[in-house]
Design an enzyme around this catalytic site. Sequence first.
Site, PDB file in Angstrom:
ATOM      1  N   HIS A 143      -8.134  -5.073  -0.634  1.00  0.00           N
ATOM      2  CA  HIS A 143      -6.992  -4.300  -0.179  1.00  0.00           C
ATOM      3  C   HIS A 143      -6.656  -4.615   1.279  1.00  0.00           C
ATOM      4  O   HIS A 143      -7.526  -4.661   2.138  1.00  0.00           O
ATOM      5  CB  HIS A 143      -7.279  -2.796  -0.303  1.00  0.00           C
ATOM      6  CG  HIS A 143      -6.072  -1.962  -0.005  1.00  0.00           C
ATOM      7  ND1 HIS A 143      -5.086  -1.732  -0.930  1.00  0.00           N
ATOM      8  CD2 HIS A 143      -5.665  -1.328   1.126  1.00  0.00           C
ATOM      9  CE1 HIS A 143      -4.135  -0.998  -0.385  1.00  0.00           C
ATOM     10  NE2 HIS A 143      -4.455  -0.741   0.861  1.00  0.00           N
ATOM     11  N   ASP A 156     -10.301  -3.685  -4.967  1.00  0.00           N
ATOM     12  CA  ASP A 156      -9.340  -2.710  -4.454  1.00  0.00           C
ATOM     13  C   ASP A 156      -9.293  -1.507  -5.386  1.00  0.00           C
ATOM     14  O   ASP A 156      -9.078  -1.665  -6.594  1.00  0.00           O
ATOM     15  CB  ASP A 156      -7.953  -3.360  -4.357  1.00  0.00           C
ATOM     16  CG  ASP A 156      -6.897  -2.452  -3.740  1.00  0.00           C
ATOM     17  OD1 ASP A 156      -7.237  -1.346  -3.294  1.00  0.00           O
ATOM     18  OD2 ASP A 156      -5.718  -2.860  -3.709  1.00  0.00           O
ATOM     19  N   SER A 196       0.831  -1.201   0.000  1.00  0.00           N
ATOM     20  CA  SER A 196       0.000   0.000   0.000  1.00  0.00           C
ATOM     21  C   SER A 196       0.871   1.260   0.000  1.00  0.00           C
ATOM     22  O   SER A 196       1.662   1.462  -0.918  1.00  0.00           O
ATOM     23  CB  SER A 196      -0.959  -0.042   1.198  1.00  0.00           C
ATOM     24  OG  SER A 196      -1.992   0.898   1.053  1.00  0.00           O
TER      25      SER A 196
END
EC number: 3.1.1.71
Length: 409
Positions: free
Chosen positions: A379, A349, A192
């Site tokens: 995610h 996501d 991320s």
Amino acid sequence: MKSALVLLAGWLALTAYYVYLPLPSTVSQPWYLMMLNAVFRVVQQSCDLGHYIGVGHHAKLLNSFIGWIDSLNTPSSRHVKITDTLFDGVEVRVYQPNTQVSQKTLHRSIIYIHGGGWALLSTKRGTYNHLCEIMAESLDAVVVSIDYRLVPDFHFPAQFDDVLRASKHFLLPDVLAQYSVDPTRIAISGDSAGGNLAAAVCQEISQEENMTNRFKLQALIYPVLQPFDFNTPSYQQNKLSPILSRSVMVEFWIEYFNGSYDFVQPMLMNNHTSLDVSEANTFRDRLDWTFLLPSRFRKDYKPVIHTVGKSEIIQNIPALLDVHAVPLLAEKELLRLQPKSYIMTCEIDILRDDGLMYAKRLEKAGVDVTIDHFEDCFHGCMLFTIWPLNFSAGLHTRDSYFKWLNENL
């Protein structure tokens, strides 16, 4: 009694409405994910309220709650030696497998950079500590986890600078020798926002002429790579997706750049990169998802490009177009210098297309890229492997990531 039943029915209906989230039929453990998402939403909204009434900054409040959840179960491995130290003034945690039999035994190594929107979590708490322990043990590798400074106390480029300084320090020949690391077998990785920092630092180090050692690999886990277009197909498809929604991601970017929340709504509409924003036009082709994404991901979605927008956003936040913050904007000449790469993406996501576009641009620059796409995952899932946040998707994605590192590092 009748009134109580009516109130109970109303409360149950409201709860169901709040919890229920339309999810693809492919997603694993859908109701568990819905419940987790509902809890996250309640906590985020409570932190926003606390921020509004002056209890504290919402990011710090949220980080405190997540830290408490992280502390509920923190399994540790007896097969890994853990050392907290400083690399050029930056806090790091080093994980060394206890299988080292002598200083002459050289090990492969991974620099890992944690996610959390540049504002949340830590190398030293449960989730990431557990991930790095398992990584060091499973791969028989030295893992360096960088505890970079966080929003809201620090903003870009502090996080980038921390990761760059710590990485360059670790790559020094005498430091690698100290930890018995093979200088030809080092990877940089992150998930991320950590994937953002990993990609940006990998780009920077690849072009520094005075570096003795460089990365053999980069491995990016559902990375966030651009704030240019918040209406890519994955942003449109998953705008209300669990764990990380489109509006929350825009807010993370605003906080990272210490910008104004007045810009959130215009940025959601791509008004910050409209055609009349001359600074943005230079980069438009580098994020043309109508060309960079396969048709199965484009589907029937249309680009959102306005003729007239708000040029003052870029003027107030020039870092929105800074390649150190936005790795997807890098020139092709810089992309050519990147090492063999692994990019994990998840269908559920908003950041799916960030990773896919970066993979395509790297491939076009001649880089060997592995795209590891999961249709049934969301995610953040790779972190959810221990109680109370344990998902089968977490183990599945983590095993696939470890497998690639094991085969290529």
